[in-house]
Design an enzyme around this catalytic site. Sequence first.
Site, PDB file in Angstrom:
ATOM      1  N   SER A   1       0.672  -1.233  -0.010  1.00  0.00           N
ATOM      2  CA  SER A   1       0.009  -0.081  -0.089  1.00  0.00           C
ATOM      3  C   SER A   1       0.941   1.168   0.097  1.00  0.00           C
ATOM      4  O   SER A   1       1.680   1.482  -0.906  1.00  0.00           O
ATOM      5  CB  SER A   1      -1.076   0.051   1.230  1.00  0.00           C
ATOM      6  OG  SER A   1      -1.754   0.944   1.207  1.00  0.00           O
TER       7      SER A   1
ATOM      8  N   HIS B   1      -8.441   1.244  -0.629  1.00  0.00           N
ATOM      9  CA  HIS B   1      -8.320   0.333  -1.790  1.00  0.00           C
ATOM     10  C   HIS B   1      -9.551  -0.051  -2.373  1.00  0.00           C
ATOM     11  O   HIS B   1      -9.909  -1.326  -2.473  1.00  0.00           O
ATOM     12  CB  HIS B   1      -7.385  -0.639  -1.571  1.00  0.00           C
ATOM     13  CG  HIS B   1      -5.912  -0.241  -0.992  1.00  0.00           C
ATOM     14  ND1 HIS B   1      -5.002   0.258  -2.054  1.00  0.00           N
ATOM     15  CD2 HIS B   1      -5.287  -0.170   0.108  1.00  0.00           C
ATOM     16  CE1 HIS B   1      -3.998   0.627  -1.115  1.00  0.00           C
ATOM     17  NE2 HIS B   1      -4.069   0.413  -0.036  1.00  0.00           N
TER      18      HIS B   1
END
Length: 302
Positions: free
Chosen positions: A85, A188
């Site tokens: 991430s 996300h």
Amino acid sequence: MIVIASPGQGAQTPGFLQPWLDVPEVADRLAWWSAVTGLDLVRYGTTADAEEIRDTAVAQPLLVAAALAAARALDVTPDVVAGHSVGELVAAAIAGVLTPESALVFVRERGRAMAEASAVTETGMTAVLGGDPDEVLTAIDKHGLTPANVNGAGQVVAAGTMDKLAAFADEPPAKARLRPLSVAGAFHTAHMAPAVDRLAALAAGMPVTDPATRLLSNADGAVVTSGREYVDRLVRQVSSPVRWDACMATMRELGVTAVIELPPAGTLVGLVRRELKGVQTLALKGPEDLDKARELIKAHAS
């Protein structure tokens, strides 16, 4: 063959940066990067409490700055770099795609944009540990959630609105344990679409070069050789699932033999130990681990 990996949001803990301030130049560098991000990174990394560093606009720049400072102290060129991430920004800087300052400007805006997107609707994320992988994904879909992180080693993170996460918790997949994560929103997922638009506009003018070492992408685990393509992936990544499982699959294909995780370390090497049997790991938690990391790199460099 050795990988240097950088963790994502949620890995931060109060005071984790404190021991690094004793490393020469780290405090000065963090003072400069504090000016770049508009945050007192030293305070947030040393005396701030858990709730303060849970704030997305704080956590993301803090994580990137801490990992970059440790990477500079380590001062080695790995065979492969990867991040989870927001950790992908650290990987991009280590690989030379972005300067540290560009990575910190990008993460400053990323954190702010994702915090604003999170404020629109009350959302969250829940780790699903164990269970049959197909049954877990089916249950996530059944409840209208997104598998935001597919981490491998029997771990998937479901994300979406709090009411849907509550319903999911009431009807969990068989043989699975659920653990709510300390994050501020459904990262996300489609809930982050406004942040994507903002980052795309910023990235268009950002100076970019091609990576100087193998650079893995969370989108699909691919080795990306174009700096511009990698930055485009960084933008899309905000609203797309993180496929750390695919990154580990690529590590296996490449013949990786060791993985070092930058601070705040522990999460990614834990996944690697469970998924990639026989691969040596080291969690670079503090300066006392630097010599061990250098020795590991010397032993495993391709």
